[in-house]
Write an enzyme that holds these catalytic residues in place. Structure first.
Site, PDB file in Angstrom:
ATOM      1  N   SER A 159      19.699  17.492  25.035  1.00 25.40           N
ATOM      2  CA  SER A 159      19.899  16.079  24.719  1.00 25.40           C
ATOM      3  C   SER A 159      20.405  15.957  23.289  1.00 25.40           C
ATOM      4  O   SER A 159      21.473  16.477  22.975  1.00 25.40           O
ATOM      5  CB  SER A 159      18.593  15.301  24.935  1.00 25.40           C
ATOM      6  N   THR A 160      19.652  15.308  22.400  1.00 20.78           N
ATOM      7  CA  THR A 160      20.100  15.084  21.030  1.00 20.78           C
ATOM      8  C   THR A 160      20.434  16.403  20.340  1.00 20.78           C
ATOM      9  O   THR A 160      19.614  17.303  20.277  1.00 20.78           O
ATOM     10  CB  THR A 160      19.013  14.355  20.224  1.00 20.78           C
ATOM     11  N   HIS A 215      22.224  14.827  28.210  1.00 18.59           N
ATOM     12  CA  HIS A 215      22.033  13.379  28.232  1.00 18.59           C
ATOM     13  C   HIS A 215      23.220  12.707  27.553  1.00 18.59           C
ATOM     14  O   HIS A 215      23.440  12.900  26.351  1.00 18.59           O
ATOM     15  CB  HIS A 215      20.738  12.992  27.525  1.00 18.59           C
ATOM     16  N   MET A 226      15.295  15.116  22.219  1.00 19.92           N
ATOM     17  CA  MET A 226      14.104  14.303  22.032  1.00 19.92           C
ATOM     18  C   MET A 226      13.420  14.063  23.371  1.00 19.92           C
ATOM     19  O   MET A 226      14.061  13.992  24.402  1.00 19.92           O
ATOM     20  CB  MET A 226      14.503  12.963  21.405  1.00 19.92           C
ATOM     21  N   ASP A 281      11.989  15.462  28.848  1.00 19.88           N
ATOM     22  CA  ASP A 281      12.743  15.725  30.064  1.00 19.88           C
ATOM     23  C   ASP A 281      13.068  17.212  30.168  1.00 19.88           C
ATOM     24  O   ASP A 281      13.576  17.814  29.225  1.00 19.88           O
ATOM     25  CB  ASP A 281      14.051  14.905  30.076  1.00 19.88           C
TER      26      ASP A 281
END
Length: 365
Positions: free
Chosen positions: A175-176, A201, A294, A297
């Protein structure tokens, strides 16, 4: 409206639209966040921020005098700061956003071309969550995100590629900070690397542009996944934004399913959805890797993969932009190993032999 007594994080908004600045400010303040100021372009912003530097910047890309990308590259060299890019859902908006992510932006928040005020008001909680996540990030410019050479575990670059049906596959969730990390990892892989499935994401319409960007810098083929695609050596498939991706066994082959449905672990696509399907379809023939991001997930899905016999790896804290997802996986004992970003390519190539990667240096734990 009064600001919180102990504001944190401090947010600065840069957008040439007075309407967007007002709506963003109101939306964030309604969520209890402290907007310390706003400006119509980066030049005005720099003058104001020199006196009091913010914790998080919300940045438009297309502005007069100095565009957002030029400004972002400047501050990432001089004073790295978590930046959320506020972008439009257009092809040009996607390209600019990906350039911004490569330059060090930690997140993207989309705004509609029409009805901007209403769309941003509807998404204020998502924006507030993105800001809270950004303030925990450790942004890195692209030049600092480098994977080590992996010549000790891969064939020469000019080795012929056999597009065989593969018994093994690699599933990656991030993600991030993931856009930079994925480029660093995939760009050093040889053309014959194992088949790879990726959930990053990212908003709808951005994943196709992201895949195209990676494809241009990699020896493997990288593209946005389509329903029914076969997983094979030399190919990385990225889950499309706004859809879940699963893998199924089809005879001696693996194929992907692209499905709709509710968000899982607050995301669509969800890493958990991919990892759980890999556990069921591939079991011990798979490798699962959870990287910077973050939230949580993917942590439960990675545990399911480990329980099914798959080799599982989490990125270490030092090399992450945000250590949330890997931390949760480690806490749940879902990761059999913890590796820095520089060793992730070795993990991927070792998957082809069915053996855990040989670490070239001591792994963090």
């Amino acid at each position: 409206m009064n600001q919180p007594a102990n504001p944190s994080p401090r947010i600065f908004i840069i957008d040439d639209s007075a309407l967007v600045r007002r709506v963003l400010t109101d939306a964030l303040r309604k969520e209890g966040l402290f907007v310390m100021g706003s400006a119509a372009d980066p030049i005005f912003a720099l003058k104001r921020m020199e006196r009091d530097w913010p914790d998080v910047i919300v940045l438009d890309m297309e502005m007069p005098r100095m565009d957002g990308l030029t400004f972002l590259r400047k501050i990432m060299k001089e004073r790295p700061t978590p930046v959320i890019v506020c972008s439009t859902l257009t092809e040009q908006g996607a390209k600019l956003t990906l350039d911004a992510m490569a330059a060090g932006a930690v997140s993207v928040f989309t705004k509609a071309q029409q009805g901007i005020g209403e769309s941003l008001q509807r998404l204020q909680k998502d924006l507030a969550r993105a800001v809270k996540e950004a303030c925990r990030a450790r942004p890195k410019c692209s030049s600092t995100v480098v994977a080590a050479p992996i010549t000790d575990v891969i064939p020469p670059a000019d080795s012929p590629v056999s597009y065989r049906t593969t018994d093994r596959l690699v599933a990656i969730g991030t993600s991030t900070g993931g856009t930079q990390a994925l480029e660093a990892v995939l760009s050093v892989l040889p053309a014959g690397s194992p088949g790879i499935l990726i959930v990053q994401h990212m908003p709808e319409k951005f994943t196709a542009a992201f895949a195209k960007r990676l494809d241009s810098v990699c020896r493997i083929q990288v593209r946005e996944a389509c329903d029914g695609d076969r997983v094979h050596a030399g190919l990385a498939l990225i889950a499309p934004g706004g859809r879940h991706m699963q893998v199924i066994r089809s005879g001696a082959q693996y194929r992907v399913r692209i499905i709709d449905g509710p968000a899982v672990s607050r995301h669509k696509p969800s890493v958990d959805v991919l990892f759980r399907s890999v556990a069921q379809a591939a079991g011990q023939n798979a490798t699962g890797i959870i990287m910077t991001g973050m939230g949580d997930d993917g942590a439960r899905g990675l545990k399911t993969m480990r329980d099914s016999g798959a080799h599982t790896v989490a990125q270490d804290e030092k090399s992450c932009v945000v250590f949330g997802m890997p931390r949760e996986a480690i806490r749940m004992e879902a990761a059999a190993a913890v590796r820095p970003l520089s060793q992730i390519p070795q993990v991927i190539m070792a998957a082809d032999s069915g053996a855990p990667a040989r670490a070239s240096s001591r792994a963090a734990s």
